[in-house]
Design a protein around this motif. Structure first.
Motif, PDB file in Angstrom:
ATOM      1  N   MET A 163       0.850  -1.209   0.000  1.00  0.00           N
ATOM      2  CA  MET A 163       0.000   0.000   0.000  1.00  0.00           C
ATOM      3  C   MET A 163       0.880   1.251   0.000  1.00  0.00           C
ATOM      4  O   MET A 163       1.375   1.673   1.029  1.00  0.00           O
ATOM      5  CB  MET A 163      -0.875   0.000   1.251  1.00  0.00           C
ATOM      6  CG  MET A 163      -1.982  -1.025   1.240  1.00  0.00           C
ATOM      7  SD  MET A 163      -3.395  -0.530   0.297  1.00  0.00           S
ATOM      8  CE  MET A 163      -4.221   0.593   1.391  1.00  0.00           C
ATOM      9  N   SER A 215       0.041   4.350  -0.680  1.00  0.00           N
ATOM     10  CA  SER A 215      -0.542   5.566  -0.107  1.00  0.00           C
ATOM     11  C   SER A 215      -0.346   5.594   1.404  1.00  0.00           C
ATOM     12  O   SER A 215      -0.217   6.642   2.011  1.00  0.00           O
ATOM     13  CB  SER A 215      -2.020   5.667  -0.460  1.00  0.00           C
ATOM     14  OG  SER A 215      -2.763   4.747   0.297  1.00  0.00           O
ATOM     15  N   LEU A 216      -0.296   4.413   2.023  1.00  0.00           N
ATOM     16  CA  LEU A 216      -0.076   4.374   3.469  1.00  0.00           C
ATOM     17  C   LEU A 216       1.390   4.568   3.816  1.00  0.00           C
ATOM     18  O   LEU A 216       1.743   4.792   4.967  1.00  0.00           O
ATOM     19  CB  LEU A 216      -0.567   3.054   4.051  1.00  0.00           C
ATOM     20  CG  LEU A 216      -2.071   2.905   4.175  1.00  0.00           C
ATOM     21  CD1 LEU A 216      -2.412   1.644   4.934  1.00  0.00           C
ATOM     22  CD2 LEU A 216      -2.681   4.110   4.872  1.00  0.00           C
ATOM     23  N   THR A 217       2.260   4.459   2.815  1.00  0.00           N
ATOM     24  CA  THR A 217       3.676   4.670   3.079  1.00  0.00           C
ATOM     25  C   THR A 217       4.033   6.137   2.967  1.00  0.00           C
ATOM     26  O   THR A 217       4.686   6.695   3.837  1.00  0.00           O
ATOM     27  CB  THR A 217       4.533   3.869   2.081  1.00  0.00           C
ATOM     28  OG1 THR A 217       4.040   2.546   2.042  1.00  0.00           O
ATOM     29  CG2 THR A 217       5.993   3.868   2.484  1.00  0.00           C
ATOM     30  N   ILE A 274       1.866   9.003   2.191  1.00  0.00           N
ATOM     31  CA  ILE A 274       0.994  10.109   2.611  1.00  0.00           C
ATOM     32  C   ILE A 274       1.163  10.443   4.105  1.00  0.00           C
ATOM     33  O   ILE A 274       1.380  11.604   4.445  1.00  0.00           O
ATOM     34  CB  ILE A 274      -0.469   9.839   2.226  1.00  0.00           C
ATOM     35  CG1 ILE A 274      -0.585   9.814   0.699  1.00  0.00           C
ATOM     36  CG2 ILE A 274      -1.391  10.889   2.812  1.00  0.00           C
ATOM     37  CD1 ILE A 274      -1.929   9.397   0.171  1.00  0.00           C
ATOM     38  N   PRO A 275       1.096   9.465   5.011  1.00  0.00           N
ATOM     39  CA  PRO A 275       1.273   9.850   6.424  1.00  0.00           C
ATOM     40  C   PRO A 275       2.621  10.527   6.679  1.00  0.00           C
ATOM     41  O   PRO A 275       2.696  11.526   7.405  1.00  0.00           O
ATOM     42  CB  PRO A 275       1.183   8.515   7.169  1.00  0.00           C
ATOM     43  CG  PRO A 275       0.389   7.634   6.274  1.00  0.00           C
ATOM     44  CD  PRO A 275       0.780   8.038   4.875  1.00  0.00           C
ATOM     45  N   TRP A 283       4.443  12.235   4.484  1.00  0.00           N
ATOM     46  CA  TRP A 283       4.465  13.548   3.833  1.00  0.00           C
ATOM     47  C   TRP A 283       3.649  14.569   4.630  1.00  0.00           C
ATOM     48  O   TRP A 283       4.075  15.704   4.829  1.00  0.00           O
ATOM     49  CB  TRP A 283       3.933  13.395   2.399  1.00  0.00           C
ATOM     50  CG  TRP A 283       3.756  14.677   1.667  1.00  0.00           C
ATOM     51  CD1 TRP A 283       2.580  15.196   1.205  1.00  0.00           C
ATOM     52  CD2 TRP A 283       4.781  15.622   1.302  1.00  0.00           C
ATOM     53  NE1 TRP A 283       2.809  16.393   0.582  1.00  0.00           N
ATOM     54  CE2 TRP A 283       4.148  16.679   0.616  1.00  0.00           C
ATOM     55  CE3 TRP A 283       6.156  15.665   1.494  1.00  0.00           C
ATOM     56  CZ2 TRP A 283       4.850  17.777   0.138  1.00  0.00           C
ATOM     57  CZ3 TRP A 283       6.851  16.773   1.001  1.00  0.00           C
ATOM     58  CH2 TRP A 283       6.200  17.801   0.331  1.00  0.00           C
ATOM     59  N   VAL A 284       2.490  14.136   5.112  1.00  0.00           N
ATOM     60  CA  VAL A 284       1.622  15.073   5.828  1.00  0.00           C
ATOM     61  C   VAL A 284       2.239  15.453   7.181  1.00  0.00           C
ATOM     62  O   VAL A 284       2.204  16.612   7.584  1.00  0.00           O
ATOM     63  CB  VAL A 284       0.207  14.491   5.989  1.00  0.00           C
ATOM     64  CG1 VAL A 284      -0.640  15.353   6.900  1.00  0.00           C
ATOM     65  CG2 VAL A 284      -0.461  14.367   4.630  1.00  0.00           C
ATOM     66  N   LEU A 285       2.832  14.483   7.858  1.00  0.00           N
ATOM     67  CA  LEU A 285       3.464  14.808   9.140  1.00  0.00           C
ATOM     68  C   LEU A 285       4.676  15.725   8.921  1.00  0.00           C
ATOM     69  O   LEU A 285       4.900  16.667   9.681  1.00  0.00           O
ATOM     70  CB  LEU A 285       3.879  13.533   9.877  1.00  0.00           C
ATOM     71  CG  LEU A 285       4.520  13.745  11.254  1.00  0.00           C
ATOM     72  CD1 LEU A 285       3.597  14.518  12.187  1.00  0.00           C
ATOM     73  CD2 LEU A 285       4.891  12.414  11.902  1.00  0.00           C
ATOM     74  N   SER A 293      -3.146   6.404  15.014  1.00  0.00           N
ATOM     75  CA  SER A 293      -3.243   6.505  13.560  1.00  0.00           C
ATOM     76  C   SER A 293      -2.331   5.470  12.908  1.00  0.00           C
ATOM     77  O   SER A 293      -1.651   4.715  13.589  1.00  0.00           O
ATOM     78  CB  SER A 293      -2.833   7.901  13.110  1.00  0.00           C
ATOM     79  OG  SER A 293      -1.425   8.002  13.122  1.00  0.00           O
ATOM     80  N   VAL A 294      -2.318   5.446  11.573  1.00  0.00           N
ATOM     81  CA  VAL A 294      -1.498   4.430  10.910  1.00  0.00           C
ATOM     82  C   VAL A 294      -0.035   4.848  10.763  1.00  0.00           C
ATOM     83  O   VAL A 294       0.749   4.137  10.171  1.00  0.00           O
ATOM     84  CB  VAL A 294      -2.057   4.022   9.517  1.00  0.00           C
ATOM     85  CG1 VAL A 294      -3.451   3.466   9.647  1.00  0.00           C
ATOM     86  CG2 VAL A 294      -2.018   5.167   8.546  1.00  0.00           C
ATOM     87  N   LEU A 295       0.320   6.003  11.303  1.00  0.00           N
ATOM     88  CA  LEU A 295       1.726   6.413  11.272  1.00  0.00           C
ATOM     89  C   LEU A 295       2.602   5.360  11.951  1.00  0.00           C
ATOM     90  O   LEU A 295       2.352   4.989  13.093  1.00  0.00           O
ATOM     91  CB  LEU A 295       1.896   7.724  12.034  1.00  0.00           C
ATOM     92  CG  LEU A 295       1.568   9.032  11.333  1.00  0.00           C
ATOM     93  CD1 LEU A 295       1.447  10.146  12.356  1.00  0.00           C
ATOM     94  CD2 LEU A 295       2.616   9.373  10.289  1.00  0.00           C
ATOM     95  N   SER A 296       3.630   4.887  11.237  1.00  0.00           N
ATOM     96  CA  SER A 296       4.538   3.928  11.867  1.00  0.00           C
ATOM     97  C   SER A 296       5.676   4.696  12.541  1.00  0.00           C
ATOM     98  O   SER A 296       5.857   5.884  12.300  1.00  0.00           O
ATOM     99  CB  SER A 296       5.102   2.982  10.819  1.00  0.00           C
ATOM    100  OG  SER A 296       5.944   3.710   9.944  1.00  0.00           O
ATOM    101  N   GLN A 342       7.937   6.177   9.979  1.00  0.00           N
ATOM    102  CA  GLN A 342       7.385   7.378   9.350  1.00  0.00           C
ATOM    103  C   GLN A 342       7.501   8.582  10.273  1.00  0.00           C
ATOM    104  O   GLN A 342       7.863   9.678   9.840  1.00  0.00           O
ATOM    105  CB  GLN A 342       5.910   7.157   8.993  1.00  0.00           C
ATOM    106  CG  GLN A 342       5.724   6.265   7.782  1.00  0.00           C
ATOM    107  CD  GLN A 342       4.277   5.867   7.604  1.00  0.00           C
ATOM    108  OE1 GLN A 342       3.528   5.728   8.568  1.00  0.00           O
ATOM    109  NE2 GLN A 342       3.869   5.669   6.363  1.00  0.00           N
TER     110      GLN A 342
END
Ligand SMILES: Nc1ncnc2c1ncn2[C@@H]1O[C@H](COP(=O)(O)OP(=O)(O)O)[C@@H](O)[C@H]1O
Ligand SMILES: [Mg+2]
Lengths: 306, 259
Positions: free
Chosen positions: B1, B3-5, B7-8, B10-12, B95-98, B101
């Protein structure tokens, strides 16, 4: 068949020697509103923290849509949960709109304008979207918490006291939103101190005290089983000779009785041996969730399951 | 995925940059004042040469790196600490932030601030240089300069992140600054050349990764360095790796819970 959104089995959580949660089991179905009730310190927030992964359970299991997440909250499972924490979060210098954009991003959604706008409108925050969090009132901050939890369209929404510090009108509109989610098939777990509202809203409830389940079951079923009805009879005949074990008081033509909810009214009347011509008025009031609450917390210690 | 790699992350990252842009005045003015003071006091008053360059020129890259490291560290640590204080850090966990990330996004955010500060310091330095010598200082190797600023800044940002996630209160943070960061920076050769030190202290100083960062930047700007430049590259990359792993470790051990 689809797997239930949330199944908790024998969940315990200890903080040192304090048993905050002991052996709690519950299951939430799709499109169901489930109430987790109990006095302060009962362990509601601790259970929720374990579900969302903020705390590690001491023992027991948590399954989300059939997948075990007890010690392993992977990304796919996090995408399914929307969490509204009990405590308000102050986001320093950011505006409502910016924050919702960030949270969409944290859940992998880059352009979420439409969803954000509809949430802002549903939660009556639209006109405040360019305000910074510190400029919001307590109720607005709480609604922002809710909006944040919904940006990624979760299928299980967990609300920890979402209405604390929110006035009646807004509370009602909040519950409307919760019902809308339910109608869309979202499963909802919530805690609240407003028992009257929980009674109207929740399909099922679990009442906790000091980490232990005191009662659990369908809201109406619990009320039926664990509360009493009040029967008030305005009587013009002579009340002196009327005797009954459920009789609480008799004076000035007013008979007051407390009967189990399951006790047939007809049987009551024949046992009382009163003439129906002499009855002026009759009021029967049902027990409430509040009565259930009082009953299981004060009157009776053991576990009540319906 | 994918987008899950991305986007979080980039947004953070954008959020972190956004956060210090809201206090851009402070971000720009503080180094403007500190750099001016240092250059005024040391650069102009001490009319000496170090390694065949004027002391003023010697000082400029050191101050740039000092500002870059300090600000990378502080941007990240203050972001984490204030998120702990507000409870926002709990949201990251939900959230899904690892961890990867969060660590990369925040440290890149910190480096951007570090680079802004280095840039402002450089401009202030040019002003003083022009004032003294009637010409501008030219940059010897822009690529190496950029490399050392970014790698050093990232390392310090990750250090800031590790300390902040472990910290239990504000005192822990300031203690770390006073007892670790400040000595490391001052002993890293911002103000002096290594060969001015007794041999014993020279070998001690060589264990300080900052020596390599600072001399790397100095080489980038002036083309002179106390240490071999390829070993500076290696040490910088190794410390980046080390602080990244430290960050991951601290995120595992540390607490996201609200203060
Ligand atoms: N992080 C913690 N450390 C120690 N004790 C805690 C912690 N969180 C909660 N508790 C204790 O656990 C019990 C249950 O708390 P909580 O789950 O917050 O209850 P509720 O949400 O029902 O009010 C309380 O006695 C509380 O003091
Ligand atoms: Mg609570």
């Amino acid at each position: 068949m689809q797997k239930p959104p949330l199944v908790i089995q024998h969940l315990s959580k200890n903080y040192g020697s304090l048993k905050a949660v002991s052996e709690v089991s519950l299951e939430i179905k799709k499109g169901e509103i489930y109430g987790l009730l109990g006095p302060n310190g009962a362990g509601k927030t601790s259970i929720i923290s374990c579900i969302v992964g903020l705390e590690k359970p001491s023992s027991g299991q948590i399954h989300l849509f059939g997948q075990e997440i007890t010690h392993n909250h992977d990304r796919q499972s996090k995408l399914k949960i929307g969490f509204v924490p009990q405590e308000i979060i102050n986001h320093g210098f950011f505006t409502v709109d910016e924050i919702l954009g960030f949270y969409s991003g944290y859940f992998g959604i880059l352009n979420n304008r439409e969803k954000i706008d509809s949430l802002l409108k549903d939660l009556q925050l639209y006109e405040h979207k360019d305000k910074k969090v510190k400029q919001l009132s307590g109720g607005m901050k709480r609604r922002l918490l809710i909006a944040k939890a919904l940006v990624h369209d979760p299928s299980l929404v967990i609300l920890d006291e979402p209405t604390a510090g929110v006035d009646v009108e807004l509370r009602n509109s909040l519950w409307e939103l919760v019902k809308k989610l339910k109608d869309k098939g979202v499963a909802i777990l919530l805690t609240t101190h407003y028992l009257e509202e929980a009674e109207k809203l929740c399909d099922r409830v679990t009442v906790l005290d000091r980490g232990q389940v005191k009662a659990t079951g369908e809201t109406q079923g619990l009320i039926q089983k664990l509360t009493q009805r009040w029967v008030k009879i305005q009587y013009k005949g002579c009340v002196e000779n009327i005797e009954h074990s459920y009789l609480v008081s008799k004076q000035k033509g007013l008979l007051e009785l407390r009967i189990p909810s399951s006790f047939p009214i007809g049987q009551l009347f024949s046992e009382l041996q009163i003439k129906k011509e002499d009855i002026l008025d009759l009021v029967i009031s049902e027990g409430s969730l509040e009565d259930v609450f009082k009953f299981v917390l004060h009157d009776k210690g053991e576990n009540q399951n319906v | 995925m994918s987008s899950l790699t991305w986007i979080p992350f980039w947004v953070l990252f954008k959020r972190e940059v956004h956060r210090f842009l809201k206090v851009i005045f402070q971000t720009v003015v503080t180094p403007l004042i500190t750099a001016s003071l240092y250059l005024l006091i040391f650069g102009l008053s001490l009319n000496i040469e170090v390694e065949n360059v004027s002391y003023l020129a010697f000082l400029i890259p050191g101050l740039m790196m000092m500002g870059c490291l300090n600000n990378s560290f502080q941007n990240v640590s203050s972001s984490i600490v204030s998120s702990k204080f507000s409870g926002e850090l709990e949201d990251y966990k939900v959230s899904v932030l690892s961890h990867q990330q969060i660590i990369w996004a925040m440290s890149f955010g910190g480096v951007i601030r570090g680079l802004v500060v280095a840039g402002v310091t450089f401009l202030v330095g040019q002003f003083f240089y022009y004032h003294s010598f009637g010409s501008f200082l030219s940059i010897h190797s822009p690529l190496l300069l950029f490399f050392f600023l970014v790698v050093g800044g990232l390392s310090f940002a990750k250090m800031g992140l590790s300390v902040a996630i472990l910290a239990k209160n504000f005192d822990h943070m300031s203690a770390f600054g006073i007892f670790v960061i400040t000595p490391l920076i001052y002993l890293g050769g911002v103000f002096y050349s290594l060969d001015k030190l007794p041999v014993f202290w020279q070998s001690i100083s060589k264990a300080n990764p900052l020596l390599y960062f600072i001399n790397g930047v100095r080489y980038g700007v002036l083309g002179v360095s106390d240490v071999d430049i390829s070993s500076a590259v290696v040490v910088s990359l190794l410390s980046l790796l080390f602080f990244h792993l430290a960050g991951l470790f601290c995120f595992k051990k540390g607490s996201f819970v609200r203060w």
